[in-house]
Design a protein around this motif. Structure first.
Motif, PDB file in Angstrom:
ATOM      1  N   GLY A   1      42.345  27.984  38.536  1.00 34.80           N
ATOM      2  CA  GLY A   1      43.260  26.492  38.912  1.00 34.80           C
ATOM      3  C   GLY A   1      42.400  25.657  38.904  1.00 34.80           C
ATOM      4  O   GLY A   1      40.918  25.834  38.831  1.00 34.80           O
TER       5      GLY A   1
ATOM      6  N   VAL B   1      38.085  36.685  36.561  1.00 28.42           N
ATOM      7  CA  VAL B   1      38.946  37.996  36.242  1.00 28.42           C
ATOM      8  C   VAL B   1      38.303  39.172  36.792  1.00 28.42           C
ATOM      9  O   VAL B   1      37.076  39.202  37.046  1.00 28.42           O
ATOM     10  N   GLY B   2      39.096  39.764  37.539  1.00 16.07           N
ATOM     11  CA  GLY B   2      38.537  41.251  38.210  1.00 16.07           C
ATOM     12  C   GLY B   2      38.107  42.324  37.035  1.00 16.07           C
ATOM     13  O   GLY B   2      38.912  42.610  36.386  1.00 16.07           O
TER      14      GLY B   2
ATOM     15  N   THR C   1      33.168  30.351  42.549  1.00 17.59           N
ATOM     16  CA  THR C   1      33.339  28.930  42.249  1.00 17.59           C
ATOM     17  C   THR C   1      32.432  28.009  43.346  1.00 17.59           C
ATOM     18  O   THR C   1      31.969  27.041  42.752  1.00 17.59           O
TER      19      THR C   1
ATOM     20  N   GLY D   1      43.447  38.367  37.148  1.00 10.91           N
ATOM     21  CA  GLY D   1      42.583  37.286  37.078  1.00 10.91           C
ATOM     22  C   GLY D   1      43.679  36.079  37.550  1.00 10.91           C
ATOM     23  O   GLY D   1      44.797  36.307  37.881  1.00 10.91           O
TER      24      GLY D   1
ATOM     25  N   TYR E   1      40.429  25.053  48.074  1.00 13.01           N
ATOM     26  CA  TYR E   1      40.084  24.114  47.126  1.00 13.01           C
ATOM     27  C   TYR E   1      40.917  23.657  46.106  1.00 13.01           C
ATOM     28  O   TYR E   1      40.868  22.547  45.324  1.00 13.01           O
TER      29      TYR E   1
ATOM     30  N   ARG F   1      39.395  45.949  37.957  1.00 14.29           N
ATOM     31  CA  ARG F   1      40.904  46.026  37.852  1.00 14.29           C
ATOM     32  C   ARG F   1      41.241  46.029  36.252  1.00 14.29           C
ATOM     33  O   ARG F   1      41.993  46.868  35.995  1.00 14.29           O
TER      34      ARG F   1
ATOM     35  N   MET G   1      38.348  46.413  46.215  1.00 16.65           N
ATOM     36  CA  MET G   1      37.257  47.117  46.569  1.00 16.65           C
ATOM     37  C   MET G   1      36.520  45.939  47.666  1.00 16.65           C
ATOM     38  O   MET G   1      36.718  44.677  47.746  1.00 16.65           O
TER      39      MET G   1
ATOM     40  N   GLY H   1      42.196  49.638  43.352  1.00 17.64           N
ATOM     41  CA  GLY H   1      42.102  48.061  42.647  1.00 17.64           C
ATOM     42  C   GLY H   1      41.703  46.813  43.743  1.00 17.64           C
ATOM     43  O   GLY H   1      41.450  45.760  43.371  1.00 17.64           O
TER      44      GLY H   1
HETATM   45  P1  HAM Z   1      40.628  35.456  42.916  1.00 19.26           P
HETATM   46  O1  HAM Z   1      42.166  35.579  42.522  1.00 19.26           O
HETATM   47  O2  HAM Z   1      40.084  35.553  44.464  1.00 19.26           O
HETATM   48  O3  HAM Z   1      39.992  34.146  42.351  1.00 19.26           O
HETATM   49  O4  HAM Z   1      39.838  36.449  42.219  1.00 19.26           O
HETATM   50  C1  HAM Z   1      40.012  36.756  40.584  1.00 19.26           C
HETATM   51  C2  HAM Z   1      40.407  38.091  40.465  1.00 19.26           C
HETATM   52  O5  HAM Z   1      39.037  38.895  41.005  1.00 19.26           O
HETATM   53  C3  HAM Z   1      41.534  38.820  40.806  1.00 19.26           C
HETATM   54  O6  HAM Z   1      42.391  38.142  40.082  1.00 19.26           O
HETATM   55  C4  HAM Z   1      41.170  40.288  41.108  1.00 19.26           C
HETATM   56  O7  HAM Z   1      41.396  40.764  39.733  1.00 19.26           O
HETATM   57  C5  HAM Z   1      39.727  40.384  41.359  1.00 19.26           C
HETATM   58  N1  HAM Z   1      39.550  40.566  42.733  1.00 19.26           N
HETATM   59  C6  HAM Z   1      39.578  39.704  43.790  1.00 19.26           C
HETATM   60  N2  HAM Z   1      39.301  40.387  44.904  1.00 19.26           N
HETATM   61  C7  HAM Z   1      38.966  41.755  44.576  1.00 19.26           C
HETATM   62  C8  HAM Z   1      38.769  42.722  45.231  1.00 19.26           C
HETATM   63  N3  HAM Z   1      38.636  42.993  46.643  1.00 19.26           N
HETATM   64  N4  HAM Z   1      38.627  44.059  44.750  1.00 19.26           N
HETATM   65  C9  HAM Z   1      38.713  44.130  43.015  1.00 19.26           C
HETATM   66  N5  HAM Z   1      38.911  42.894  42.352  1.00 19.26           N
HETATM   67  C10 HAM Z   1      39.177  41.739  43.112  1.00 19.26           C
HETATM   68  C11 HAM Z   1      38.665  33.640  42.540  1.00 19.26           C
HETATM   69  O8  HAM Z   1      37.656  34.393  42.861  1.00 19.26           O
HETATM   70  C12 HAM Z   1      38.403  32.199  42.227  1.00 19.26           C
HETATM   71  N6  HAM Z   1      37.127  31.797  42.341  1.00 19.26           N
HETATM   72  C13 HAM Z   1      38.892  32.025  40.603  1.00 19.26           C
HETATM   73  C14 HAM Z   1      38.692  30.432  40.247  1.00 19.26           C
HETATM   74  C15 HAM Z   1      37.531  30.274  39.361  1.00 19.26           C
HETATM   75  N7  HAM Z   1      39.146  29.565  40.444  1.00 19.26           N
HETATM   76  C16 HAM Z   1      38.740  28.398  40.026  1.00 19.26           C
HETATM   77  N8  HAM Z   1      37.656  28.740  39.115  1.00 19.26           N
END
Ligand code: HAM
Length: 427
Positions: free
Chosen positions: A285, A306-307, A83, A282, A261, A310, A121, A119
């Motif tokens: 917001g 979305v991851g 983002t 995922g 943010y 996962r 990484m 899940g």
């Molecule tokens: P986030 O919830 O940090 O949101 O990451 C979104 C998805 O990325 C998580 O629900 C998960 O499935 C995956 N994910 C996060 N960290 C890891 C990890 N260490 N290993 C594997 N999968 C992971 C965001 O990143 C925001 N930028 C979303 C967003 C977009 N908000 C507004 N616009």
């Protein structure tokens, strides 16, 4: 020395590539239907894009970024999410000057220095969208709709959509003041991490899984009663749209997200089948102030990510099947002798020019072994090139899935091969 990939990273190959491609292609199709176009930003940015964008006091910025100086001493960071980078790109390229909302999607690898577990990484893949330029609640509902449709198309049935509103900065600040007032006498009862959160990022205390901390929060004033009339109206409209779209959701007053943010509507999609703390597939917001905070115009925005890893893990766990799109017949040529390889070269040339997926045995093994190998490697047809075939010009084609055999006059009727292997319908 035995090499391994760095901790928290993995190699992706074989069947996992098929899952990944299926997940990504499904998302691409939906994004196109909803009029989103792709953006690719650099894998690393100047560190400030994230420290200012995500927030200095967040866990990600404080502990989880891969940050390093370049040769001129400038601080760079591997992107921990998409983002902030996209907001930077929109400002830098003045993409906000055209028609709004600007609807963008991205697919990319992200990096967070977290404690690796199932899940979770250190390098992982996300796909996501950002809708920039409107605060209309309809668009919040639209992005949750996209997320819902995406998981439905992948075959998921029991996912839970949690939604909450954390208000604008004005109502959230009022809430924060009371939240701190309420927690202050209890601070010693909180775990060490939550005591730190109290100082730096109090709302993250809602993320704590410890019962002792959770029970302190039960009597807390609720954010919903602090929403200003505009934020309350906005959230009600989002929920109304979700109802019209028949999207099942659960409002969760304790839902918070790990980035500074966010404003107003936030959401997460979780799976109760993922029996680990990492059960969010995922989330996203609204982030109405980020553009301005990164030096751009005052433009509201919302999005999700979305991851991919996962999602793939859960698809495999739930045994969700999918058909490979545009599947082409796979043909394996077996030259019975090394000398026949030269003769086979023309056949291979013809098939490949006709865009047939095919390969040939380079080493001589028995016919039995070659057929076994072709079956194991998901070939549909084999073409045998032996002494007889070369002498008569008639190739033997075996349909190894349907157990049928054909003879084809390779010299005069080569197009017949295409009929047999069903390659006529190729796009
Ligand atoms: P986030 O919830 O940090 O949101 O990451 C979104 C998805 O990325 C998580 O629900 C998960 O499935 C995956 N994910 C996060 N960290 C890891 C990890 N260490 N290993 C594997 N999968 C992971 C965001 O990143 C925001 N930028 C979303 C967003 C977009 N908000 C507004 N616009």
């Amino acid at each position: 020395m035995k090499w391994s990939s760095p901790r928290g990273t993995t190699d992706i190959y074989g069947e996992d590539i098929d899952y990944r491609n299926y997940i990504i292609n499904t998302a691409r199709k939906i994004f196109e239907v909803f009029n989103y176009s792709e953006i690719i930003t650099p894998t690393f940015e100047y560190t400030q894009v994230f420290s200012r964008g995500i927030g200095e006091s967040t866990d990600i910025v404080k502990k989880e970024m891969f940050t390093f100086p370049d040769k001129k001493g400038r601080s760079l960071t591997l992107r921990p999410e998409g983002t902030a980078s996209i907001t930077r790109a929109v400002i830098e390229n003045k993409m906000y000057c055209g028609n709004m909302p600007l609807k963008l999607f991205y697919i990319g690898n992200m990096f967070r220095y977290e404690r690796p577990q199932k899940g979770r990484m250190r390098e992982f893949w996300q796909l996501g969208i950002e809708a920039i330029g409107t605060d209309n609640p309809f668009i919040d509902a639209e992005i949750i709709w996209i997320l819902n449709l995406f998981f439905k198309k992948l075959g998921f049935k029991k996912l839970v959509f949690k939604v909450n509103s954390i208000g604008c900065s004005i109502c959230r600040n009022k809430y924060l003041t009371d939240f701190k007032k309420y927690l202050k006498p209890e601070i010693k009862k909180l775990c060490n991490e939550c005591q730190n959160r109290f100082k730096n990022n109090p709302l993250r205390i809602f993320d704590c899984k410890r019962n002792s901390c959770r029970s302190i929060l039960t009597g807390m004033p609720e954010m919903s009663s602090y929403l200003c009339s505009e934020c309350e109206k906005n959230f009600k409209e989002v929920l109304k749209c979700l109802k019209i779209l028949k999207i099942k959701y659960r409002t969760d007053k304790n839902l918070v997200r790990g980035f500074d943010y966010y404003t107003r509507t936030i959401f997460e999609v979780i799976s109760e089948d993922l029996q680990s703390a990492q059960n969010a597939l995922g989330g996203g917001g609204r982030y109405d102030n980020l553009m301005n905070e990164l030096g751009g115009p005052d433009i509201p925005a919302t999005g999700f990510a979305v991851g991919i890893d996962r999602t793939m893990m859960l698809m495999k766990q739930l045994n969700l099947k999918f058909k490979k799109t545009g599947k082409k017949s796979r043909v394996y040529l077996i030259a019975m002798n090394r000398d026949y390889l030269i003769y086979s070269l023309n056949i291979l040339k013809y098939l490949r020019e006709m865009e047939v997926v095919c390969d040939i045995n380079f080493e001589k093994r028995s016919l039995k072994k070659e057929i076994k190998w072709a079956k194991e490697n998901n070939y549909d047809f084999i073409i045998i090139v032996g002494g007889d075939e070369i002498e008569t010009g008639n190739l033997t084609i075996k349909d190894i899935k349907k157990f049928k055999q054909y003879k084809v006059d390779w010299i005069n009727k080569k197009e017949k091969i295409m009929d047999i292997i069903g390659a006529k319908n190729y796009d």
